[in-house]
Write an enzyme that holds these catalytic residues in place. Structure first.
Site, short mmCIF file in Angstrom:
data_model
loop_
_atom_site.label_atom_id
_atom_site.label_comp_id
_atom_site.label_asym_id
_atom_site.label_seq_id
_atom_site.Cartn_x
_atom_site.Cartn_y
_atom_site.Cartn_z
N ARG A 56 1.02 -1.11 0.12
CA ARG A 56 0.25 0.05 0.13
C ARG A 56 1.09 1.20 -0.14
O ARG A 56 2.02 1.17 0.30
CB ARG A 56 -1.06 -0.03 1.29
CG ARG A 56 -1.88 -0.98 1.26
CD ARG A 56 -2.64 -1.21 2.27
NE ARG A 56 -3.38 0.00 2.87
CZ ARG A 56 -3.51 0.57 3.92
NH1 ARG A 56 -2.66 0.04 4.71
NH2 ARG A 56 -4.02 1.73 4.06
N LYS A 105 3.98 -6.30 12.15
CA LYS A 105 3.07 -6.62 11.07
C LYS A 105 3.22 -8.08 10.49
O LYS A 105 4.49 -8.50 10.56
CB LYS A 105 3.21 -5.50 9.98
CG LYS A 105 2.59 -5.85 8.78
CD LYS A 105 2.29 -4.41 8.03
CE LYS A 105 1.79 -4.85 6.45
NZ LYS A 105 1.49 -3.56 5.88
N ARG A 137 2.86 5.87 18.58
CA ARG A 137 3.83 6.59 19.37
C ARG A 137 3.33 8.15 19.33
O ARG A 137 2.85 8.67 18.15
CB ARG A 137 5.02 6.53 18.42
CG ARG A 137 6.19 5.49 18.65
CD ARG A 137 6.89 5.06 17.80
NE ARG A 137 6.42 4.32 16.81
CZ ARG A 137 6.18 2.87 17.21
NH1 ARG A 137 6.92 2.40 18.20
NH2 ARG A 137 5.82 1.85 16.40
C1 BTN Z 1 0.48 -3.58 2.57
O1 BTN Z 1 1.36 -2.70 2.27
O2 BTN Z 1 0.28 -4.01 3.68
C2 BTN Z 1 0.22 -4.67 1.55
C3 BTN Z 1 0.79 -5.66 1.01
C4 BTN Z 1 0.15 -6.50 0.04
C5 BTN Z 1 1.23 -7.57 -0.55
C6 BTN Z 1 0.65 -8.62 -1.49
S1 BTN Z 1 1.62 -10.16 -1.66
C7 BTN Z 1 0.49 -10.59 -2.82
C8 BTN Z 1 -0.07 -9.36 -3.73
N1 BTN Z 1 0.74 -9.05 -4.72
C9 BTN Z 1 1.29 -7.83 -4.76
O3 BTN Z 1 2.02 -7.21 -5.43
N2 BTN Z 1 1.04 -7.46 -3.55
C10 BTN Z 1 0.19 -8.30 -2.67
#
Ligand code: BTN
Length: 329
Positions: free
Chosen positions: A125, A190, A326
């Site tokens: 994200r 996370k 924080r």
């Molecule tokens: C985040 O930033 O928290 C979201 C991460 C999402 C990662 C997943 S891995 C499978 C899918 N393909 C990607 O390129 N991104 C999502």
């Protein structure tokens, strides 16, 4: 791409030494071809130990996803939705979201799933990347086609988070919690992230590519590349989880949550979501992409998935922003 790389990696997945000679014999190729494939694997960022006289091995044994085993995990539940998934397990891809968005544009069926053994340019994200290593986590995307328009899909990413938490609890990870809008945490670290990309009209129909990254066992080198607090399942469970079973169960939970979301929107899931919220009734700082911030106490989640925060100006609704603890007090 060197065609021998993944067949060899699947052999090395047992974590044992395999001599160049044995590997060459197994695939009816020369030892030089094996060596080339090992170089190609290393250039993908995969760490392989090579010891003269013993051969090659991975730093540790890894369990790699297998399509048939995922299918079995889905099917053993004898639920009607188990048959509905169209599953692909790719050896290597830049991003399962990018790939499935493209496939969706070309008519890929509802409930298509694309998982990758190795995702080299995972999207996160807010323009971040998602780091993953071979066998270190689940990286997959699910295509869900809605009659609803994109405008009605607010709260979708929260619903997906709920499916993740339900599944993790099912596997014994009771400490997994949600962080609005859709991270999965253990403590403050996370464990999993969700990236949803949409296609279609605001009024409908629409399609969502739901991308999920879940850390199973992060190697130190991958951890070092991640610029936030992270954790993995292996740090919290005494037993190793079979990724095929995990993906199968997660898909079943997703199917159930998404069907409910289609019928009732997020409203029907809100109370359960809130019970799992790590920051419910906590003092937080909300950080916005433009640098602004707001302080207040989390009051809950509205029926459309918006975060309700009691601020100095009264209870306000937030549909974007990042929660931080924080400096919140
Ligand atoms: C985040 O930033 O928290 C979201 C991460 C999402 C990662 C997943 S891995 C499978 C899918 N393909 C990607 O390129 N991104 C999502």
């Amino acid at each position: 791409m060197n065609n021998l790389v993944f067949p060899i990696l699947k052999l090395l997945a047992d974590g044992r030494f395999h001599s160049g000679e044995d590997i060459a014999r197994q695939f009816s190729v020369t030892r030089a071809s094996v060596w080339n494939a090992i170089q190609a694997a290393e250039s993908l960022g995969i760490e392989i130990f090579s010891v003269r006289g013993r051969g090659y091995r991975l730093p540790q044994a890894v369990q790699l996803l297998e399509k048939d085993a995922v299918q079995q995990a889905l099917g053993s539940n004898a639920l009607p939705q188990a048959q509905a998934f169209t599953l692909q397990v790719l050896d290597e891809i830049d991003s399962t979201n990018r790939y499935l968005m493209q496939q969706a544009g070309q008519g890929a069926p509802h409930a298509s799933v694309v998982a990758a053994l190795l995702q080299t340019q995972g999207r996160g994200r807010r323009g971040r990347s998602w780091q993953a290593a071979l066998g270190a986590g689940l990286t997959f995307s699910l295509l869900w086609r809605f009659q609803l328009g994109a405008a009605a899909l607010s709260g979708l990413s929260l619903a997906v988070g709920l499916a993740l938490v339900r599944t993790l609890h099912q596997f014994g990870l009771q400490s997994a919690r949600l962080k609005w809008p859709n991270d999965v945490l253990i403590g403050e670290r996370k464990l999993a992230g969700i990236l949803i990309e949409l296609q279609g009209d605001m009024e409908g129909p629409s399609a969502a590519v739901i991308g999920i990254g879940l850390n199973l066992q992060l190697p130190p080198a991958t951890r070092a590349r991640i610029d936030q607090l992270v954790t993995d399942i292996a740090s919290h469970l005494p037993v190793t989880i079979n990724p095929n079973e995990l993906l199968g169960q997660l898909l079943l939970q997703l199917s159930s949550v998404l069907q409910q979301f289609e019928q009732q929107g997020f409203a029907g899931l809100g109370a359960e979501w809130q019970r799992h919220h790590a920051y419910h009734l906590q003092q937080v700082r909300l950080l916005f992409p433009d640098g602004r911030e707001q302080h207040g106490e989390v009051q809950g989640i509205a029926d459309d998935g918006v975060l309700l925060v009691a601020t100095a100006q009264g209870v306000q609704r937030f549909s974007s922003g990042e929660i931080s603890l924080r400096g919140a007090h």
